[in-house]
Design a protein around this motif. Structure first.
Motif, PDB file in Angstrom:
ATOM      1  N   LYS A 120       6.806   2.059  -7.911  1.00  0.00           N
ATOM      2  CA  LYS A 120       7.768   1.099  -6.467  1.00  0.00           C
ATOM      3  C   LYS A 120       6.515   1.951  -5.217  1.00  0.00           C
ATOM      4  N   PHE A 121       6.257   3.543  -4.811  1.00  0.00           N
ATOM      5  CA  PHE A 121       5.762   3.344  -3.615  1.00  0.00           C
ATOM      6  C   PHE A 121       4.216   3.561  -3.857  1.00  0.00           C
ATOM      7  N   GLY A 122       3.533   3.177  -5.148  1.00  0.00           N
ATOM      8  CA  GLY A 122       2.342   2.615  -5.409  1.00  0.00           C
ATOM      9  C   GLY A 122       1.690   4.262  -5.819  1.00  0.00           C
ATOM     10  N   LEU A 123       1.945   5.150  -6.036  1.00  0.00           N
ATOM     11  CA  LEU A 123       1.599   5.941  -6.278  1.00  0.00           C
ATOM     12  C   LEU A 123       0.976   6.607  -7.717  1.00  0.00           C
ATOM     13  N   ASN A 161       0.995  -1.171  -0.126  1.00  0.00           N
ATOM     14  CA  ASN A 161      -0.231   0.045   0.253  1.00  0.00           C
ATOM     15  C   ASN A 161       1.174   0.961  -0.107  1.00  0.00           C
ATOM     16  N   THR A 162       0.694   2.292  -0.175  1.00  0.00           N
ATOM     17  CA  THR A 162       0.939   3.832  -0.598  1.00  0.00           C
ATOM     18  C   THR A 162       1.521   3.944   1.451  1.00  0.00           C
ATOM     19  N   PRO A 163       2.789   4.380   1.549  1.00  0.00           N
ATOM     20  CA  PRO A 163       3.059   5.059   2.820  1.00  0.00           C
ATOM     21  C   PRO A 163       2.576   6.080   3.210  1.00  0.00           C
ATOM     22  N   PRO A 164       2.866   6.102   4.446  1.00  0.00           N
ATOM     23  CA  PRO A 164       2.244   7.101   4.746  1.00  0.00           C
ATOM     24  C   PRO A 164       2.802   8.375   4.771  1.00  0.00           C
ATOM     25  N   THR A 165       2.302   9.182   4.706  1.00  0.00           N
ATOM     26  CA  THR A 165       2.773  11.289   4.064  1.00  0.00           C
ATOM     27  C   THR A 165       3.571  11.042   4.686  1.00  0.00           C
ATOM     28  N   SER A 166       4.436  10.761   6.284  1.00  0.00           N
ATOM     29  CA  SER A 166       5.402  11.177   6.963  1.00  0.00           C
ATOM     30  C   SER A 166       6.297  10.816   5.987  1.00  0.00           C
ATOM     31  N   LEU A 180      -7.209  15.984   1.896  1.00  0.00           N
ATOM     32  CA  LEU A 180      -6.389  15.835   2.887  1.00  0.00           C
ATOM     33  C   LEU A 180      -5.261  15.641   2.902  1.00  0.00           C
ATOM     34  N   GLU A 181      -5.294  13.885   3.030  1.00  0.00           N
ATOM     35  CA  GLU A 181      -4.184  13.319   2.674  1.00  0.00           C
ATOM     36  C   GLU A 181      -3.852  13.284   1.616  1.00  0.00           C
ATOM     37  N   CYS A 182      -4.141  12.712   0.481  1.00  0.00           N
ATOM     38  CA  CYS A 182      -4.416  12.670  -1.186  1.00  0.00           C
ATOM     39  C   CYS A 182      -4.181  13.978  -1.797  1.00  0.00           C
ATOM     40  N   ARG A 183      -3.654  15.030  -1.191  1.00  0.00           N
ATOM     41  CA  ARG A 183      -3.522  16.643  -1.563  1.00  0.00           C
ATOM     42  C   ARG A 183      -2.586  16.496  -1.302  1.00  0.00           C
ATOM     43  N   ILE A 184      -1.669  16.024   0.031  1.00  0.00           N
ATOM     44  CA  ILE A 184      -0.695  16.275   0.653  1.00  0.00           C
ATOM     45  C   ILE A 184       0.297  15.180   0.049  1.00  0.00           C
ATOM     46  N   ILE A 185      -0.192  13.356  -0.857  1.00  0.00           N
ATOM     47  CA  ILE A 185       1.255  12.952  -1.581  1.00  0.00           C
ATOM     48  C   ILE A 185       0.431  13.884  -2.870  1.00  0.00           C
ATOM     49  N   ASP A 186      -0.221  14.074  -3.555  1.00  0.00           N
ATOM     50  CA  ASP A 186       0.547  15.196  -4.975  1.00  0.00           C
ATOM     51  C   ASP A 186       1.363  16.305  -4.368  1.00  0.00           C
ATOM     52  N   GLN A 187       1.034  16.881  -3.383  1.00  0.00           N
ATOM     53  CA  GLN A 187       2.146  17.962  -3.545  1.00  0.00           C
ATOM     54  C   GLN A 187       3.676  17.508  -3.653  1.00  0.00           C
ATOM     55  N   CYS A 188       3.459  15.477  -2.547  1.00  0.00           N
ATOM     56  CA  CYS A 188       4.666  15.750  -2.750  1.00  0.00           C
ATOM     57  C   CYS A 188       5.031  15.140  -4.213  1.00  0.00           C
ATOM     58  N   VAL A 189       4.601  14.640  -4.840  1.00  0.00           N
ATOM     59  CA  VAL A 189       4.659  13.959  -6.065  1.00  0.00           C
ATOM     60  C   VAL A 189       5.195  15.198  -6.587  1.00  0.00           C
ATOM     61  N   GLN A 190       4.688  16.165  -6.779  1.00  0.00           N
ATOM     62  CA  GLN A 190       4.375  17.639  -7.640  1.00  0.00           C
ATOM     63  C   GLN A 190       6.075  18.176  -7.288  1.00  0.00           C
ATOM     64  N   SER A 191       6.487  17.944  -6.380  1.00  0.00           N
ATOM     65  CA  SER A 191       8.083  18.204  -5.204  1.00  0.00           C
ATOM     66  C   SER A 191       9.002  17.610  -6.229  1.00  0.00           C
ATOM     67  N   TRP A 192       8.400  16.078  -6.168  1.00  0.00           N
ATOM     68  CA  TRP A 192       9.371  15.162  -6.766  1.00  0.00           C
ATOM     69  C   TRP A 192       9.776  15.793  -8.115  1.00  0.00           C
ATOM     70  N   LEU A 193       8.863  15.923  -9.110  1.00  0.00           N
ATOM     71  CA  LEU A 193       8.795  16.184  -9.779  1.00  0.00           C
ATOM     72  C   LEU A 193       9.481  17.478 -10.737  1.00  0.00           C
ATOM     73  N   TYR A 194       9.629  18.730  -9.796  1.00  0.00           N
ATOM     74  CA  TYR A 194       9.958  19.774 -10.264  1.00  0.00           C
ATOM     75  C   TYR A 194      11.093  19.915  -9.436  1.00  0.00           C
ATOM     76  N   ASN A 195      11.617  19.016  -8.453  1.00  0.00           N
ATOM     77  CA  ASN A 195      13.369  18.308  -8.157  1.00  0.00           C
ATOM     78  C   ASN A 195      13.347  17.336  -9.048  1.00  0.00           C
ATOM     79  N   SER A 196      13.003  17.322 -10.376  1.00  0.00           N
ATOM     80  CA  SER A 196      14.118  16.374 -10.412  1.00  0.00           C
ATOM     81  C   SER A 196      14.010  16.687 -12.897  1.00  0.00           C
ATOM     82  N   ILE A 197      14.208  17.867 -12.341  1.00  0.00           N
ATOM     83  CA  ILE A 197      13.485  18.652 -13.727  1.00  0.00           C
ATOM     84  C   ILE A 197      14.078  20.074 -14.014  1.00  0.00           C
ATOM     85  N   SER A 198      15.313  20.026 -14.854  1.00  0.00           N
ATOM     86  CA  SER A 198      15.923  21.587 -14.864  1.00  0.00           C
ATOM     87  C   SER A 198      15.290  23.155 -14.632  1.00  0.00           C
TER      88      SER A 198
END
Length: 157
Positions: A76-79, A36-41, A95-113
């Motif tokens: 790997k993280f079920g996202l 399952n998806t890991p906790p947001t923390s 709320l939890e879905c929005r937090i996970i979405d922000q994590c994914v969005q942050s990862w996207l921004y941090n992996s592009i130039s």
């Protein structure tokens, strides 16, 4: 060679002990729930650069490599559900879905130039839109980029 009695995973007397079966069953349950998806923390502490070592750049033809790493990471993280279908209104209110979405969005921004980020970054975006904009930039502009590179190639002396 160790026998079953010496193996720390099993009790010395399995035939009479019901607790060993219960502990074995509970450890299997833990392994199954790990899919399952890991906790947001936990997700908030993940370093994307250790999972996606490629920085997506506009000038380099590395989209396929970046995409392969990122797809693997999301699986790997079920996202993958945060980037494949457009989120429903129920998911947007969770709320939890929005937090996970922000994590994914942050990862996207941090992996592009920065040059890619200026194209796909927008205020109040969700991960699905950023993902789709990146895909559109690198897949639907192939003809335009081909013409541009061909003209640049022909102008070489």
């Amino acid at each position: 060679m160790p026998t079953v009695d010496e193996n720390p995973l099993f009790d010395a007397d399995q035939s009479t002990s019901d607790s060993s079966e219960a502990s074995f069953t509970s450890s299997v349950d833990i392994d199954v729930s790990a899919t399952n998806t890991p906790p947001t923390s936990v997700l908030q502490t993940v370093n994307i650069k250790s999972h996606v070592p490629v920085l997506l750049k506009l000038a380099e033809p590395n989209y396929d490599e970046w995409r392969c790493f990122f797809d693997t990471f999301l699986s790997k993280f079920g996202l993958t559900s945060h980037v494949s279908p457009l989120p429903t209104s129920i998911q947007r209110c969770d709320l939890e879905c929005r937090i996970i979405d922000q994590c994914v969005q942050s990862w996207l921004y941090n992996s592009i130039s920065k040059d890619v980020c200026t194209i796909v970054c927008s205020p109040h975006a969700i991960a699905y839109h950023v993902w789709d904009d990146i895909h559109t930039q690198f897949r639907y502009n192939e003809l335009h980029r081909t013409v541009y590179l061909e003209s640049k190639f022909r102008s070489l002396v």
